[in-house]
Structures are given as structure tokens and as C-alpha cells.
Write a protein that holds these residues in place. Structure first.
Motif, PDB file in Angstrom:
ATOM      1  N   SER A   1     -20.923 -26.332 -20.115  1.00 37.21           N
ATOM      2  CA  SER A   1     -20.238 -27.631 -19.985  1.00 37.21           C
ATOM      3  C   SER A   1     -18.928 -27.493 -19.224  1.00 37.21           C
ATOM      4  O   SER A   1     -18.478 -26.399 -18.922  1.00 37.21           O
ATOM      5  CB  SER A   1     -19.971 -28.191 -21.374  1.00 37.21           C
ATOM      6  OG  SER A   1     -19.192 -27.284 -22.130  1.00 37.21           O
TER       7      SER A   1
ATOM      8  N   LYS B   1     -27.952 -30.674 -18.181  1.00 35.41           N
ATOM      9  CA  LYS B   1     -27.011 -30.955 -19.246  1.00 35.41           C
ATOM     10  C   LYS B   1     -26.960 -29.764 -20.211  1.00 35.41           C
ATOM     11  O   LYS B   1     -27.943 -29.021 -20.323  1.00 35.41           O
ATOM     12  CB  LYS B   1     -27.458 -32.197 -20.022  1.00 35.41           C
ATOM     13  CG  LYS B   1     -27.654 -33.432 -19.172  1.00 35.41           C
ATOM     14  CD  LYS B   1     -28.220 -34.572 -20.010  1.00 35.41           C
ATOM     15  CE  LYS B   1     -28.463 -35.809 -19.174  1.00 35.41           C
ATOM     16  NZ  LYS B   1     -29.010 -36.936 -19.987  1.00 35.41           N
ATOM     17  N   PRO B   2     -25.867 -29.599 -20.935  1.00 34.26           N
ATOM     18  CA  PRO B   2     -25.813 -28.493 -21.911  1.00 34.26           C
ATOM     19  C   PRO B   2     -26.968 -28.531 -22.908  1.00 34.26           C
ATOM     20  O   PRO B   2     -27.451 -27.474 -23.328  1.00 34.26           O
ATOM     21  CB  PRO B   2     -24.469 -28.720 -22.592  1.00 34.26           C
ATOM     22  CG  PRO B   2     -23.613 -29.357 -21.554  1.00 34.26           C
ATOM     23  CD  PRO B   2     -24.555 -30.263 -20.793  1.00 34.26           C
TER      24      PRO B   2
ATOM     25  N   ALA C   1     -23.073 -27.674 -15.889  1.00 35.98           N
ATOM     26  CA  ALA C   1     -23.593 -29.019 -16.094  1.00 35.98           C
ATOM     27  C   ALA C   1     -23.549 -29.794 -14.773  1.00 35.98           C
ATOM     28  O   ALA C   1     -22.576 -29.702 -14.014  1.00 35.98           O
ATOM     29  CB  ALA C   1     -22.786 -29.755 -17.151  1.00 35.98           C
TER      30      ALA C   1
END
Length: 122
Positions: free
Chosen positions: A122, A87-88, A14
Motif C-alpha cells: 500500500s 490492491k493490497p 498498489a
């Protein structure tokens, strides 16, 4: 016969970046819009970004504005998707497509690549 081949996917943390590429063959590349879509497991294919044939007009999904940039090099028959601040929830298979118009509905795009997996941890 139109062919689209994506590359550049992979595993990234991330906040990291990736650049996807899609090389097209089989018809006049610069005449047509190019688009990127993604599809997460269990979800429908969604619009990410699109660019006009000349490269002078682009459209992005709200979820990627300020983070992803679409561009194209007509001399190389290639469209790119620069993805920053990943982002995840960006995790998905990413597909490129070619069509006549910059529209967000997947069914309105004529040809598709095989997809490349992007996984954001993440």
C-alpha cells in the motif's frame, strides 16, 4: 501426467500491474477449461477467473471485474492472468487449475499448479 507451472508473481505497489502465466503439459490443452484461484493466509482458496477451452467464454469473480483479464494461447499451452489496478487485498498465492467446466468451486477442478506469490504493498 498433467503438470501446471505458474510464473510471474512478485511484489508490486498498489495500482500497479502484473501478468501471471501458467504453462500446462500432459494432456490436450485446448480441450479443457483453465482457471485462476487465489488463497490469502488464513483464508480458503477462492475463484478469480476461468476461460473455456477455445477461449471464447470467460468468467470473472466480482472482486476482479474490470481489473483482471484471463486469456489463453493454445499454441503455447499457456493461460495468462493480466492483473491491473492491483490492491493490497489482492495479496495471495495465485494458483492455476485445469478442469472440464467453468465452475467456481475449487474441489471441482482436477489439476493444480504449485502457486505463485503476489504481494501488493500500500
Amino acid at each position: 501426467q498433467v503438470q501446471l507451472v505458474e510464473s510471474g508473481g512478485g511484489l508490486v505497489q498498489a495500482g500497479g500491474s502484473l501478468r501471471l502465466s501458467c504453462v500446462a503439459s500432459g494432456r490436450a490443452f485446448s480441450w479443457y477449461a483453465m482457471g485462476w484461484f487465489h488463497q490469502a493466509p488464513g483464508k480458503e482458496r477462492e475463484f478469480v477467473a476461468a476461460i473455456s477451452g477455445s477461449g471464447g467464454f470467460t468468467k470473472n469473480a466480482d472482486s476482479v471485474k474490470g481489473r483482471f483479464t484471463i486469456s489463453r494461447d493454445n499454441a503455447k499451452n499457456t493461460v495468462y492472468l493480466q492483473m491491473n489496478s492491483l490492491k493490497p487485498e489482492d495479496t495471495a498465492v495465485y494458483y492455476c487449475a485445469t478442469g472440464a467446466l467453468l465452475v467456481q468451486i475449487p474441489n471441482d477442478w482436477a489439476y493444480w499448479g504449485q502457486g505463485t506469490q503476489v504481494t501488493v504493498s500500500s
